[in-house]
Design an enzyme around this catalytic site. Structure first.
Site, short mmCIF file in Angstrom:
data_model
loop_
_atom_site.label_atom_id
_atom_site.label_comp_id
_atom_site.label_asym_id
_atom_site.label_seq_id
_atom_site.Cartn_x
_atom_site.Cartn_y
_atom_site.Cartn_z
CD GLN A 78 24.39 55.84 66.48
OE1 GLN A 78 25.35 56.57 66.53
NE2 GLN A 78 24.13 55.08 65.42
CG PHE A 79 18.25 53.49 70.80
CD1 PHE A 79 17.65 52.28 70.47
CD2 PHE A 79 17.84 54.64 70.15
CE1 PHE A 79 16.64 52.23 69.51
CE2 PHE A 79 16.85 54.60 69.19
CZ PHE A 79 16.25 53.38 68.87
CB THR A 80 20.77 52.31 66.52
OG1 THR A 80 21.76 53.31 66.29
CG2 THR A 80 19.37 52.92 66.41
#
Length: 145
Positions: A78-80
């Site tokens: 989850q790069f966010t």
């Protein structure tokens, strides 16, 4: 590297309506990887994930880790999690590692968890995923190094 751990009674991750990973009791690990992260960072956080005592013992105290509790870890990239929201209303993702670096470190984290004997089903890296979970407690912990 930033990891959000959620203790869960059950959880799953789907891509295009098909379940690609699921667990019963255990942890959901949402994993964000930054530019400066290394294999050492991923190894240290995998060790912390496996050893973190956030499951109740017979006295109701958080004294058991996921292995002791007989749980699994559902690992989801989850790069966010690396979003920078300090300016304006649109998050900047410049702190997130480029995809090849992030994927390699994500896979290293998963490998290190599996080395402990944990079952670690995964989402699909860089896919648009739907995550479903029943948070147990709720217990949510943020790990960073």
């Amino acid at each position: 590297m930033k990891i959000v751990l959620q203790r869960s009674q059950q959880a799953s991750v789907s891509v295009d309506g098909e379940i690609v990973g699921q667990i019963e009791r255990g942890l959901v690990a949402l994993i964000g990887i930054g530019h400066d992260d290394t294999q050492a960072t991923a190894s240290a956080l995998a060790d912390k994930t496996a050893g973190l005592r956030i499951f109740s013992d017979e006295h109701g105290k958080m004294n058991r880790n996921v292995l002791d509790a007989g749980g699994d870890v559902l690992a989801i990239s989850q790069f966010t999690l690396l979003a920078d929201c300090r300016k304006g209303r649109r998050p900047a993702f410049t702190n997130a590692a480029p995809p090849d670096q992030a994927q390699a470190l994500y896979e290293h984290y998963v490998h290190e968890l599996r080395q402990t004997g944990l079952s670690v089903p995964c989402g699909i890296f860089a896919a648009d995923m739907a995550v479903s979970l029943i948070n147990d407690g709720p217990v949510t912990i943020i790990l960073e190094l």
